[in-house]
Every structure is written in structure tokens, then in C-alpha cells.
Design a protein around this motif. Structure first.
Motif, short mmCIF file in Angstrom:
data_model
loop_
_atom_site.label_atom_id
_atom_site.label_comp_id
_atom_site.label_asym_id
_atom_site.label_seq_id
_atom_site.Cartn_x
_atom_site.Cartn_y
_atom_site.Cartn_z
N LEU A 44 0.83 -1.21 0.00
CA LEU A 44 0.00 0.00 0.00
C LEU A 44 0.86 1.26 0.00
O LEU A 44 0.58 2.23 -0.71
CB LEU A 44 -0.93 -0.01 1.22
N ALA A 45 1.91 1.25 0.80
CA ALA A 45 2.77 2.43 0.90
C ALA A 45 3.64 2.61 -0.34
O ALA A 45 3.82 3.72 -0.83
CB ALA A 45 3.64 2.32 2.16
N ILE A 46 4.19 1.51 -0.86
CA ILE A 46 5.05 1.60 -2.04
C ILE A 46 4.31 2.24 -3.21
O ILE A 46 4.88 3.08 -3.93
CB ILE A 46 5.56 0.20 -2.44
N PHE A 47 3.05 1.89 -3.38
CA PHE A 47 2.28 2.41 -4.51
C PHE A 47 1.47 3.67 -4.15
O PHE A 47 0.57 4.06 -4.87
CB PHE A 47 1.36 1.32 -5.06
N ARG A 48 1.81 4.28 -3.04
CA ARG A 48 1.21 5.57 -2.63
C ARG A 48 -0.32 5.52 -2.61
O ARG A 48 -1.01 6.42 -3.11
CB ARG A 48 1.70 6.70 -3.55
N VAL A 49 -0.84 4.48 -2.01
CA VAL A 49 -2.29 4.35 -1.85
C VAL A 49 -2.78 5.39 -0.84
O VAL A 49 -2.14 5.62 0.19
CB VAL A 49 -2.65 2.93 -1.38
N ASN A 50 -3.90 6.03 -1.13
CA ASN A 50 -4.45 7.04 -0.23
C ASN A 50 -5.29 6.45 0.89
O ASN A 50 -5.21 6.90 2.04
CB ASN A 50 -5.32 8.03 -1.02
N GLU A 51 -6.10 5.44 0.55
CA GLU A 51 -6.96 4.83 1.56
C GLU A 51 -7.01 3.32 1.38
O GLU A 51 -7.08 2.83 0.24
CB GLU A 51 -8.39 5.39 1.46
N ALA A 52 -6.99 2.61 2.50
CA ALA A 52 -7.20 1.16 2.50
C ALA A 52 -8.52 0.91 3.20
O ALA A 52 -8.68 1.23 4.39
CB ALA A 52 -6.06 0.45 3.22
N LEU A 53 -9.49 0.36 2.48
CA LEU A 53 -10.82 0.11 3.02
C LEU A 53 -10.98 -1.39 3.24
O LEU A 53 -10.79 -2.18 2.31
CB LEU A 53 -11.89 0.63 2.07
N LEU A 54 -11.34 -1.77 4.44
CA LEU A 54 -11.50 -3.17 4.79
C LEU A 54 -12.99 -3.50 4.89
O LEU A 54 -13.72 -2.82 5.61
CB LEU A 54 -10.81 -3.46 6.13
N PHE A 55 -13.40 -4.52 4.18
CA PHE A 55 -14.81 -4.90 4.23
C PHE A 55 -14.94 -6.33 4.73
O PHE A 55 -13.95 -7.05 4.91
CB PHE A 55 -15.49 -4.71 2.87
N ARG A 56 -16.17 -6.75 4.95
CA ARG A 56 -16.44 -8.07 5.49
C ARG A 56 -17.09 -8.95 4.43
O ARG A 56 -18.16 -8.61 3.91
CB ARG A 56 -17.36 -7.95 6.72
N ASP A 57 -16.44 -10.06 4.09
CA ASP A 57 -17.08 -11.06 3.26
C ASP A 57 -17.49 -12.24 4.14
O ASP A 57 -17.33 -12.18 5.37
CB ASP A 57 -16.17 -11.49 2.09
N SER A 58 -17.99 -13.30 3.56
CA SER A 58 -18.55 -14.40 4.36
C SER A 58 -17.48 -15.15 5.15
O SER A 58 -17.81 -15.89 6.08
CB SER A 58 -19.31 -15.38 3.46
N ASP A 59 -16.21 -14.98 4.80
CA ASP A 59 -15.13 -15.67 5.50
C ASP A 59 -14.42 -14.80 6.54
O ASP A 59 -13.50 -15.26 7.22
CB ASP A 59 -14.09 -16.18 4.49
N THR A 60 -14.84 -13.55 6.65
CA THR A 60 -14.19 -12.61 7.56
C THR A 60 -14.74 -12.74 8.98
O THR A 60 -15.95 -12.76 9.18
CB THR A 60 -14.41 -11.16 7.09
N THR A 61 -13.85 -12.82 9.95
CA THR A 61 -14.26 -12.74 11.35
C THR A 61 -14.06 -11.31 11.83
O THR A 61 -13.17 -10.59 11.34
CB THR A 61 -13.42 -13.69 12.23
N ILE A 62 -14.87 -10.89 12.76
CA ILE A 62 -14.74 -9.54 13.31
C ILE A 62 -13.36 -9.35 13.93
O ILE A 62 -12.75 -8.29 13.81
CB ILE A 62 -15.84 -9.25 14.34
#
Length: 282
Positions: A44-62
Motif C-alpha cells: 500500500l505504501a510503495i504504490f502511494r495508496v491514499n486509503e485502505a478500506l477493509l470490508f467483510r465477506d462471508s469468511d471474515t471474522t470480526i
């Protein structure tokens, strides 16, 4: 001709990346989850990303979702104020395994002098002044109110009787890292950025090879305010559980892949490298 630029410039158009918290589900221990978060943070940092958004799919635990957010935010925080901003907890017990980002604000000045900029941690405020922790430099006095517990960019205004007097500043056009947010529903992320004239791209093995549609992507990005690029998790791709109509482009950046699966952190590098070559987001 060298294309290396330091300090690194901000992108002219926003680059937002979204991926699910399930990227950590394949790792059995906190140490392995921390290493995985470190690989993602570096990309993310190398490519100068502005925002990282994390979402929940069916395999994601809180738990994984919150842990990933914590580790990425920890990485992007300047090392000299991390212990103030993030007291060590059990979730941070393996942060020694995280690779350094070495973002521009992460290297603090050797000498304190008027005009120097640095990120500080606001410890407390009273009587119109805030006490700001600056790492090994010590403390500075900010004659302005900033919410205690905040990280603020400051500039040394003066040094009076060994007291460092600060003023609120900014890094201007320098890239300083990415913000991290949790937005549970992928559709909410897509609809938000679509309504704000961003190009919506899904990176997927089911997509068309980027080489066939590079000109179309370039033209679309040229008209947009930025790009939202979406990645899937280890078990499911958003192509399998969302409508393809949500996306402007569905792209494959590793045609004829040699492994049956490509991990999110690998797809991230491949896709951002391919899109970087289009130069339109620079």
C-alpha cells in the motif's frame, strides 16, 4: 533519466484499495497474521495508496477485521510516537515482525531548529496550550487546541529558553501514507465512490487481461476523480457474490497464472504495478 523522487509526491488523483478482512483467515497464529498485514502495508505504501478500506465477506471474522485495521494503522504511524499512540496490547505483541515503511514523516530530524516539520502525539491540553510528544526530541508546546490523543503535523515556530514552540502545519504535496477504514459492506464502498466519479475496478482471475483494455481504462481514469480497486479474499472473489454491473472494469493482471490461486498480497502488487504503468493516476 531518474524517475526516483524523494520526498514522494502525492498522487494527482486518489487511489483507494478495498479488500476483505478474510485475508488473515488462512493464518493460524498472531505472528503469521502480523506478517501478512506487514506485506499488505508495504505494498500500500510503495504504490502511494491514499486509503485502505477493509470490508467483510462471508469468511471474515470480526476479530481478524479489527486486527488488520489495528496493524495497518500501527504501521503507518511514525515510529517515534507509536508507543504513545498505541500502548502495547496482546494484539500488538508481534509487531516486531512488521517491516518498516520508512514513509517520509517516519524519519525525524537530527536537529531541532525553526522551520522543521514533524508529526507529534498530543498528550494533553490546558490553558490554551497542548503538550505534544515528539519522540527523542522531547516535548513541544502547541498554542492551539488539538484533541488529546491525536496525531498532528507541527512545525517548530521558535525555541525559547529550551522550550520548543510549535504551530500546526502540514506535509503539503508530499505522500505521507494511507488511511485505514472499516466499511462492512462492499456494496456501500462501491456506491459511495461511484457517486463521486471514481473508476471502479475489480481485480479478478475472471477478468479480462488488462493489456486488451488498457486504452479504455486510461480514458476512463482520465475523466474520473480517482480509482477504487477491489480485491477478494483467499476463498471467494467479489465476482462470485456481487453483480458485475457494479464495476467499470474487471481485470486480470496475471494471465495464465502458474498457481491455482493468487494471494491477495500478490494480486495487490501485480495489479498496482500494471496500473502504475498507465501513469494516469500519478
Amino acid at each position: 533519466m531518474s524517475y526516483f523522487k524523494w520526498p514522494p509526491p502525492k498522487r494527482r488523483k486518489k487511489l483507494i484499495i478495498a479488500f476483505p478482512g478474510s485475508v488473515l483467515v488462512t493464518e493460524d497464529t498472531l505472528e503469521l497474521k502480523t506478517i501478512k498485514a506487514g506485506l499488505l502495508g508495504r505494498s500500500l505504501a510503495i504504490f502511494r495508496v491514499n486509503e485502505a478500506l477493509l470490508f467483510r465477506d462471508s469468511d471474515t471474522t470480526i476479530r481478524d477485521l479489527k486486527l488488520l485495521r489495528l496493524l495497518l494503522k500501527y504501521m503507518v504511524t511514525p515510529p517515534h510516537i507509536r508507543r504513545k499512540a498505541y500502548p502495547i496490547t496482546s494484539d500488538l505483541s508481534a509487531v516486531g515482525l512488521l517491516p518498516p515503511l520508512r514513509l517520509y514523516p517516519h524519519d525525524i530530524p537530527q536537529n531541532v531548529e525553526v522551520g522543521v516539520k514533524i508529526d507529534g502525539y498530543v498528550e494533553s491540553c490546558s490553558g490554551g496550550e497542548c503538550k505534544v510528544y515528539l519522540g527523542r526530541i522531547g516535548y513541544g508546546i502547541l498554542r492551539d487546541y488539538v484533541k488529546p490523543g491525536s496525531i498532528v503535523t507541527v512545525e517548530v515556530k521558535s525555541i525559547v529558553n529550551s522550550k520548543i514552540i510549535l504551530q500546526v502545519s502540514s506535509w503539503g504535496d508530499i505522500y505521507t501514507g494511507f488511511r485505514v477504514k472499516v466499511i462492512y459492506k462492499l456494496e456501500d464502498i462501491i456506491n459511495y465512490y461511484k457517486s463521486r466519479s471514481h473508476t471502479i475496478i475489480l481485480s479478478s482471475k475472471y477478468g479480462e487481461w488488462i493489456g486488451n483494455i488498457a486504452n479504455n481504462i486510461f480514458a476512463h481514469l482520465s475523466r474520473s476523480k480517482g480509482a477504487l480497486i477491489i480485491f477478494g479474499g483467499p476463498y471467494k472473489c467479489p465476482y462470485e457474490y456481487t453483480s458485475s454491473d457494479l464495476y467499470d472494469f474487471i481485470i486480470n493482471t496475471i494471465p495464465s497464472q502458474g498457481t491455482i490461486s493468487v494471494r491477495t498480497e500478490e494480486a495487490l502488487i501485480a495489479t498496482l504495478s500494471a496500473l502504475e504503468n498507465l501513469s494516469v493516476l500519478s
